[in-house]
Design a protein around this motif. Structure first.
Motif, short mmCIF file in Angstrom:
data_model
loop_
_atom_site.label_atom_id
_atom_site.label_comp_id
_atom_site.label_asym_id
_atom_site.label_seq_id
_atom_site.Cartn_x
_atom_site.Cartn_y
_atom_site.Cartn_z
N TYR A 94 -4.24 -12.49 2.95
CA TYR A 94 -3.03 -11.72 3.23
C TYR A 94 -2.76 -10.76 2.07
O TYR A 94 -2.75 -11.17 0.90
N TYR A 95 -2.53 -9.51 2.43
CA TYR A 95 -2.31 -8.46 1.44
C TYR A 95 -0.90 -7.89 1.58
O TYR A 95 -0.44 -7.62 2.68
N CYS A 96 -0.29 -7.67 0.46
CA CYS A 96 0.98 -6.97 0.37
C CYS A 96 0.68 -5.50 0.11
O CYS A 96 -0.27 -5.17 -0.62
N ALA A 97 1.49 -4.62 0.69
CA ALA A 97 1.28 -3.18 0.50
C ALA A 97 2.63 -2.47 0.46
O ALA A 97 3.61 -2.95 1.05
N SER A 98 2.65 -1.33 -0.20
CA SER A 98 3.89 -0.56 -0.29
C SER A 98 3.64 0.90 0.10
O SER A 98 2.57 1.44 -0.16
N ALA A 99 4.66 1.49 0.71
CA ALA A 99 4.59 2.88 1.13
C ALA A 99 5.89 3.57 0.76
O ALA A 99 6.97 3.12 1.17
N TRP A 119 -1.66 -1.49 -2.94
CA TRP A 119 -2.07 -2.76 -2.35
C TRP A 119 -2.20 -3.82 -3.44
O TRP A 119 -2.60 -3.53 -4.56
N GLY A 120 -1.88 -5.06 -3.05
CA GLY A 120 -2.15 -6.17 -3.93
C GLY A 120 -3.57 -6.66 -3.76
O GLY A 120 -4.34 -6.12 -2.96
N GLN A 121 -3.92 -7.69 -4.52
CA GLN A 121 -5.28 -8.22 -4.51
C GLN A 121 -5.50 -9.21 -3.36
O GLN A 121 -6.64 -9.53 -3.05
N GLY A 122 -4.42 -9.70 -2.79
CA GLY A 122 -4.54 -10.61 -1.66
C GLY A 122 -4.40 -12.06 -2.05
O GLY A 122 -4.68 -12.45 -3.19
N THR A 123 -3.97 -12.86 -1.10
CA THR A 123 -3.87 -14.31 -1.28
C THR A 123 -4.42 -15.00 -0.05
O THR A 123 -4.13 -14.58 1.08
N GLN A 124 -5.22 -16.04 -0.26
CA GLN A 124 -5.89 -16.71 0.85
C GLN A 124 -4.94 -17.68 1.55
O GLN A 124 -4.28 -18.50 0.89
#
Length: 129
Positions: A94-99, A119-124
């Motif tokens: 799961y990735y967090c992102a901002s716009a 974007w973030g690096q992600g979390t499983q």
């Protein structure tokens, strides 16, 4: 420049819950649309949920409606994804992102990856059956 860091992923049994968090750097968090995307092995990254800068509008992919809730705390520069009734098919990074909000077109394209600048690096997240 915005830096995003996700946390809260892990292993959970089907039917369980997890809460993901995404902490953002910078002073203008309240000017950004925040989104969550996910990518399962062998699949393309897909939109999961998004929230408007003020928190008054939220968007979800149909497969998570009624199970996932996105929220944000602009005072803490943090966005959350509460995931309930998890299913094995929710297993993904799961990735967090901002716009940066640039007007109505940002909302019109809120489900599109190209809308997001950071974007973030992600979390499983792994859901066992």
């Amino acid at each position: 420049q915005v830096q995003l860091e996700e946390s809260g992923g892990g292993l959970v049994q089907a039917g369980g819950s997890l809460r993901l968090s995404c902490a953002a750097s910078g002073r203008t968090f309240a000017n950004y649309v925040m989104g969550w995307f996910r990518q399962a092995p062998g699949r393309e990254r897909e939109f999961v949920a998004a929230i408007r800068p003020s928190g008054t509008g939220t968007y979800y992919v149909d497969s998570v409606k009624g199970r996932f809730t996105i929220s944000r705390d602009n005072a803490k520069n943090t966005v959350y994804l509460q995931m309930n009734s998890l299913k094995p098919e929710d297993t993904a990074v799961y990735y967090c992102a901002s716009a940066l909000f640039r007007g109505l077109t940002t909302f019109q394209n809120i489900r599109v990856m190209a809308t997001y600048n950071y974007w973030g690096q992600g979390t499983q997240v792994t859901v066992s059956s």
